[in-house]
Design a protein around this motif. Structure first.
Motif, PDB file in Angstrom:
ATOM      1  N   HIS A   1     -64.180 -17.647 -19.942  1.00  0.00           N
ATOM      2  CA  HIS A   1     -64.022 -16.220 -19.651  1.00  0.00           C
ATOM      3  C   HIS A   1     -62.606 -15.807 -20.071  1.00  0.00           C
ATOM      4  CE1 HIS A   1     -65.393 -12.701 -17.281  1.00  0.00           C
ATOM      5  NE2 HIS A   1     -64.096 -12.509 -17.086  1.00  0.00           N
ATOM      6  N   PRO A   2     -62.343 -15.702 -21.396  1.00  0.00           N
ATOM      7  CA  PRO A   2     -60.968 -15.530 -21.879  1.00  0.00           C
ATOM      8  C   PRO A   2     -60.440 -14.093 -21.870  1.00  0.00           C
ATOM      9  CG  PRO A   2     -62.447 -15.783 -23.724  1.00  0.00           C
ATOM     10  CD  PRO A   2     -63.284 -15.929 -22.477  1.00  0.00           C
ATOM     11  N   TYR A   3     -60.755 -13.344 -20.828  1.00  0.00           N
ATOM     12  CA  TYR A   3     -60.271 -11.970 -20.727  1.00  0.00           C
ATOM     13  C   TYR A   3     -60.274 -11.546 -19.252  1.00  0.00           C
ATOM     14  CZ  TYR A   3     -65.313 -11.374 -20.694  1.00  0.00           C
ATOM     15  OH  TYR A   3     -66.652 -11.507 -20.401  1.00  0.00           O
ATOM     16  N   CYS A   4     -59.488 -10.537 -18.963  1.00  0.00           N
ATOM     17  CA  CYS A   4     -59.404 -10.010 -17.607  1.00  0.00           C
ATOM     18  C   CYS A   4     -60.739  -9.367 -17.230  1.00  0.00           C
ATOM     19  CB  CYS A   4     -58.282  -8.972 -17.533  1.00  0.00           C
ATOM     20  SG  CYS A   4     -58.166  -8.132 -15.941  1.00  0.00           S
ATOM     21  N   SER A   5     -61.240  -9.713 -16.081  1.00  0.00           N
ATOM     22  CA  SER A   5     -62.524  -9.175 -15.620  1.00  0.00           C
ATOM     23  C   SER A   5     -62.460  -7.685 -15.319  1.00  0.00           C
ATOM     24  CB  SER A   5     -62.975  -9.915 -14.356  1.00  0.00           C
ATOM     25  OG  SER A   5     -63.211 -11.264 -14.640  1.00  0.00           O
TER      26      SER A   5
ATOM     27  N   CYS B   1     -58.177  -7.278 -21.041  1.00  0.00           N
ATOM     28  CA  CYS B   1     -57.026  -7.790 -21.787  1.00  0.00           C
ATOM     29  C   CYS B   1     -57.123  -9.315 -21.892  1.00  0.00           C
ATOM     30  CB  CYS B   1     -55.709  -7.354 -21.148  1.00  0.00           C
ATOM     31  SG  CYS B   1     -55.185  -8.317 -19.731  1.00  0.00           S
ATOM     32  N   LYS B   2     -56.428  -9.855 -22.874  1.00  0.00           N
ATOM     33  CA  LYS B   2     -56.526 -11.288 -23.137  1.00  0.00           C
ATOM     34  C   LYS B   2     -55.200 -12.013 -22.989  1.00  0.00           C
ATOM     35  CE  LYS B   2     -60.512 -10.707 -26.046  1.00  0.00           C
ATOM     36  NZ  LYS B   2     -61.202 -11.024 -27.269  1.00  0.00           N
TER      37      LYS B   2
ATOM     38  N   ASN C   1     -54.887 -15.104 -15.262  1.00  0.00           N
ATOM     39  CA  ASN C   1     -54.731 -15.889 -14.049  1.00  0.00           C
ATOM     40  C   ASN C   1     -56.110 -16.090 -13.443  1.00  0.00           C
ATOM     41  OD1 ASN C   1     -54.337 -15.792 -10.859  1.00  0.00           O
ATOM     42  ND2 ASN C   1     -52.496 -16.645 -11.780  1.00  0.00           N
ATOM     43  N   VAL C   2     -56.375 -17.262 -12.930  1.00  0.00           N
ATOM     44  CA  VAL C   2     -57.626 -17.507 -12.206  1.00  0.00           C
ATOM     45  C   VAL C   2     -57.319 -17.269 -10.732  1.00  0.00           C
ATOM     46  CG1 VAL C   2     -59.442 -19.149 -11.653  1.00  0.00           C
ATOM     47  CG2 VAL C   2     -58.469 -19.099 -13.961  1.00  0.00           C
ATOM     48  N   HIS C   3     -57.934 -16.256 -10.200  1.00  0.00           N
ATOM     49  CA  HIS C   3     -57.661 -15.772  -8.845  1.00  0.00           C
ATOM     50  C   HIS C   3     -58.712 -16.281  -7.867  1.00  0.00           C
ATOM     51  CE1 HIS C   3     -56.755 -12.886  -5.660  1.00  0.00           C
ATOM     52  NE2 HIS C   3     -58.023 -12.526  -5.666  1.00  0.00           N
ATOM     53  N   HIS C   4     -58.255 -16.729  -6.694  1.00  0.00           N
ATOM     54  CA  HIS C   4     -59.165 -17.109  -5.613  1.00  0.00           C
ATOM     55  C   HIS C   4     -59.565 -15.851  -4.850  1.00  0.00           C
ATOM     56  CE1 HIS C   4     -57.224 -21.042  -6.276  1.00  0.00           C
ATOM     57  NE2 HIS C   4     -58.401 -21.509  -5.912  1.00  0.00           N
TER      58      HIS C   4
ATOM     59  N   LEU D   1     -61.852 -25.157  -5.260  1.00  0.00           N
ATOM     60  CA  LEU D   1     -62.436 -25.533  -6.553  1.00  0.00           C
ATOM     61  C   LEU D   1     -63.871 -25.030  -6.718  1.00  0.00           C
ATOM     62  CD1 LEU D   1     -61.037 -29.183  -6.751  1.00  0.00           C
ATOM     63  CD2 LEU D   1     -60.026 -27.070  -7.642  1.00  0.00           C
ATOM     64  N   ASP D   2     -64.279 -24.095  -5.896  1.00  0.00           N
ATOM     65  CA  ASP D   2     -65.631 -23.521  -5.967  1.00  0.00           C
ATOM     66  C   ASP D   2     -65.611 -22.369  -6.965  1.00  0.00           C
ATOM     67  OD1 ASP D   2     -68.034 -22.140  -5.564  1.00  0.00           O
ATOM     68  OD2 ASP D   2     -68.061 -22.593  -3.425  1.00  0.00           O
ATOM     69  N   VAL D   3     -66.314 -22.520  -8.082  1.00  0.00           N
ATOM     70  CA  VAL D   3     -66.273 -21.499  -9.135  1.00  0.00           C
ATOM     71  C   VAL D   3     -66.784 -20.142  -8.649  1.00  0.00           C
ATOM     72  CG1 VAL D   3     -66.366 -23.154 -11.031  1.00  0.00           C
ATOM     73  CG2 VAL D   3     -68.487 -22.215 -10.112  1.00  0.00           C
ATOM     74  N   ARG D   4     -67.587 -20.116  -7.603  1.00  0.00           N
ATOM     75  CA  ARG D   4     -68.072 -18.840  -7.058  1.00  0.00           C
ATOM     76  C   ARG D   4     -66.959 -18.075  -6.351  1.00  0.00           C
ATOM     77  NH1 ARG D   4     -72.625 -21.613  -3.652  1.00  0.00           N
ATOM     78  NH2 ARG D   4     -70.752 -22.872  -3.361  1.00  0.00           N
ATOM     79  N   ASN D   5     -65.842 -18.735  -6.093  1.00  0.00           N
ATOM     80  CA  ASN D   5     -64.706 -18.117  -5.424  1.00  0.00           C
ATOM     81  C   ASN D   5     -63.576 -17.771  -6.403  1.00  0.00           C
ATOM     82  OD1 ASN D   5     -63.330 -17.275  -2.979  1.00  0.00           O
ATOM     83  ND2 ASN D   5     -62.009 -19.067  -3.251  1.00  0.00           N
ATOM     84  N   LEU D   6     -63.873 -17.810  -7.699  1.00  0.00           N
ATOM     85  CA  LEU D   6     -62.842 -17.590  -8.711  1.00  0.00           C
ATOM     86  C   LEU D   6     -63.204 -16.436  -9.635  1.00  0.00           C
ATOM     87  CD1 LEU D   6     -62.317 -21.336  -9.678  1.00  0.00           C
ATOM     88  CD2 LEU D   6     -60.964 -19.975  -8.062  1.00  0.00           C
ATOM     89  N   ILE D   7     -62.183 -15.713 -10.069  1.00  0.00           N
ATOM     90  CA  ILE D   7     -62.350 -14.639 -11.041  1.00  0.00           C
ATOM     91  C   ILE D   7     -61.100 -14.612 -11.919  1.00  0.00           C
ATOM     92  CG2 ILE D   7     -61.438 -12.917  -9.419  1.00  0.00           C
ATOM     93  CD1 ILE D   7     -63.340 -10.867 -10.727  1.00  0.00           C
ATOM     94  N   VAL D   8     -61.274 -14.308 -13.189  1.00  0.00           N
ATOM     95  CA  VAL D   8     -60.147 -14.216 -14.114  1.00  0.00           C
ATOM     96  C   VAL D   8     -59.610 -12.785 -14.070  1.00  0.00           C
ATOM     97  CG1 VAL D   8     -59.395 -14.379 -16.523  1.00  0.00           C
ATOM     98  CG2 VAL D   8     -61.052 -16.020 -15.619  1.00  0.00           C
ATOM     99  N   LEU D   9     -58.314 -12.671 -13.795  1.00  0.00           N
ATOM    100  CA  LEU D   9     -57.627 -11.381 -13.777  1.00  0.00           C
ATOM    101  C   LEU D   9     -56.317 -11.517 -14.524  1.00  0.00           C
ATOM    102  CD1 LEU D   9     -58.165 -10.473 -10.027  1.00  0.00           C
ATOM    103  CD2 LEU D   9     -59.305  -9.409 -11.992  1.00  0.00           C
TER     104      LEU D   9
END
Length: 91
Positions: free
Chosen positions: A13-17, A21-22, A26-29, A41-49
């Protein structure tokens, strides 16, 4: 560990959700580590911003609601709304 997972998430997921922007990603919890360490480490708790998005720090704005001591349980939905608005903006 965290570094490998973070790299894997950004590669997938190489862009801000929120804005697309690219840079400065940051991978946000979603649920903060200090409240839910079991979700680190649960991917359901992560989003790229992005932290260096044009015009805004999306990590700060959407992930923390403009306050580093806060968090946004609805960050996934809020980011999706913003991406849709940006995609459909006039001009």
């Amino acid at each position: 560990g965290w570094s490998a997972l973070r790299n894997r998430i950004v590669a997938a997921h190489p862009y801000c959700s929120a804005c697309g922007c690219k840079t400065g990603l940051n991978v946000h919890h979603i649920m903060p580590f200090h409240l839910c360490p079991d979700l680190e480490l649960d991917v359901r708790n992560l989003i790229v911003l992005g932290e260096k998005c044009p015009g805004a720090n999306c990590h700060y704005r959407f992930g923390h609601l403009d306050n580093w001591h806060s968090y946004n349980r609805d960050v996934i939905a809020d980011a999706a709304v913003m991406r849709a608005k940006i995609a459909g903006r006039p001009g």
